[in-house]
Scaffold this active site. Structure first.
Site, PDB file in Angstrom:
ATOM      1  N   HIS A 175       0.806  -1.039  -0.087  1.00 45.94           N
ATOM      2  CA  HIS A 175       0.110   0.081   0.139  1.00 45.94           C
ATOM      3  C   HIS A 175       1.046   1.261   0.106  1.00 45.94           C
ATOM      4  CE1 HIS A 175      -3.645   2.549   0.664  1.00 45.94           C
ATOM      5  NE2 HIS A 175      -2.900   3.184   1.381  1.00 45.94           N
ATOM      6  N   CYS A 176       0.740   2.119  -1.155  1.00 44.36           N
ATOM      7  CA  CYS A 176       1.650   3.251  -1.094  1.00 44.36           C
ATOM      8  C   CYS A 176       0.642   4.245  -0.867  1.00 44.36           C
ATOM      9  CB  CYS A 176       2.260   3.405  -2.550  1.00 44.36           C
ATOM     10  SG  CYS A 176       3.288   4.760  -2.879  1.00 44.36           S
ATOM     11  N   PRO A 177       1.182   5.173   0.315  1.00 44.54           N
ATOM     12  CA  PRO A 177       0.424   6.412   0.589  1.00 44.54           C
ATOM     13  C   PRO A 177       0.818   7.328  -0.365  1.00 44.54           C
ATOM     14  CG  PRO A 177       2.157   6.029   2.085  1.00 44.54           C
ATOM     15  CD  PRO A 177       2.527   4.828   1.365  1.00 44.54           C
TER      16      PRO A 177
END
Length: 354
Positions: free
Chosen positions: A163-165
């Site tokens: 999960h890439c913010p």
């Protein structure tokens, strides 16, 4: 009950946000995504405003043109990664979840009290190697190989990478190639701008931003280039799924860097399995709840008359305003009563005929 049609994205579980009637899908935490967009647009704006006029006159007018094309490609890949479905798997329906639970209980048998039930896994064979499929207690499904549950988006994602913010979304099976193209093109754009910053330094802020972006983005691009060459995900690398410690080889690797890169970057585009814009029927209660008592009272006039009239024989439970007064009874006795005409008897009619 009123039945109305709604889009499926309105009823999808999880912690995603949707825009443009379900066409745009992102995570709820989008603050870092806006920061990413601000840094890219801000840095390029300073470059185009302060350096491109000097470089176009003294070096070549093609320099700002190439930078503009590269900037547009970076923004396009960022938006494509952020706004697309990463490969979210639909959750099991209640009937399917019940059937899966029955299968698991039948396979495990009766577990004695106080003992922990065995783990819910299934074994499949991929390229002559056993791969375990884990059961997701949230989605009520056995996850496909390489899938994992994202705790931030609360969804199972096929070929989950991370999960890439910075992009405000998960990176998975359907948007990994766009994520890699975004990091690769951003690295090239950063190197391009940083090189001309050295030639013609205009602002210290622009140099610092370029150096920070160069240090972080180029390193990230190199790391994902290494993973693509092995046909491996970030999640698998962190967990050590195919490390030599477990004596388990990566069943998805072709043992060839070129083939692995072609499969990840040039493979077929997979459609979304969510059908976000599909229609479904929803049963909703009546819009106005206050109309029910009024309609019932208007449809039954006898209830209104029974509420307003006094009882025939007043007692101690009868309110004072409902009891008939003496004056009212006297007025009723003095007033002439309209008597109904007597009904003629049958024998009177017979005498008249005679």
């Amino acid at each position: 009950m009123i039945t109305r049609k709604v889009r499926k994205w309105e009823k999808l579980p999880g912690k995603n946000t949707f825009c443009c009637d379900g066409r745009v899908m992102m995570a709820r935490q989008k603050g870092v995504f806006y920061l990413t967009l601000f840094l890219i647009v801000g840095t390029c704006s300073l470059f185009f405003a302060f350096e491109c006029p000097y470089l176009a006159v003294h070096l070549s007018p093609a320099i700002p043109v190439f930078a503009a094309l590269l900037f547009l490609f970076v923004i396009a890949m960022l938006l494509r990664t952020s706004f697309s479905d990463p490969g979210v798997l639909p959750r099991a329906l209640p009937e399917e979840a019940t059937f899966i639970e029955m299968e698991i209980e039948a396979a495990n048998g009766n577990v004695p009290a106080g003992q922990r039930p065995p783990p819910r896994i299934r074994n499949v064979q991929i390229n002559n190697q056993i791969v375990k499929l884990k059961y997701c207690y949230t989605c009520k499904i056995f996850r496909p190989p390489r899938a994992s549950h994202c705790s931030i988006c609360d969804n199972c994602v096929d070929r989950f990478d991370h999960h890439c913010p910075w992009v405000g979304n998960c990176v998975g099976k359907r948007n990994y190639r766009y994520f890699y193209m975004f990091t690769l093109s951003l690295s090239l754009l950063t190197i391009y701008i940083f090189t001309f910053d050295i030639v013609h330094v205009s602002t210290v802020l622009e140099v610092l931003v370029c150096f920070f972006t160069l240090w972080s983005v180029v390193g990230l691009t190199g790391f994902h280039t290494y993973l693509i060459s092995l046909n491996q995900t970030t999640n698998e690398d962190i967990k050590g799924s195919w490390s030599g410690k477990n004596r388990v080889q990566n069943p998805y690797s072709h043992k060839n860097i070129f083939k692995n890169c072609c499969e990840v970057l040039c493979g077929p585009a997979f459609p979304s399995v969510l059908d976000r814009r599909g229609l479904m029927q929803e049963d909703s209660p009546a819009s106005s709840t206050s109309a029910a008592p009024s309609s019932s009272s208007s449809s039954n006039p006898m209830s209104q008359t029974m509420k307003t009239t006094a009882p025939l024989i007043p007692n101690e439970h009868t309110p004072d305003d409902a009891k008939p007064s003496i004056a009212a009874s006297a007025e009723k006795s003095d007033s002439p009563k309209e008597e109904d005409p007597p009904t003629p008897q049958p024998w009177v009619a017979l005498i008249k005929l005679i």
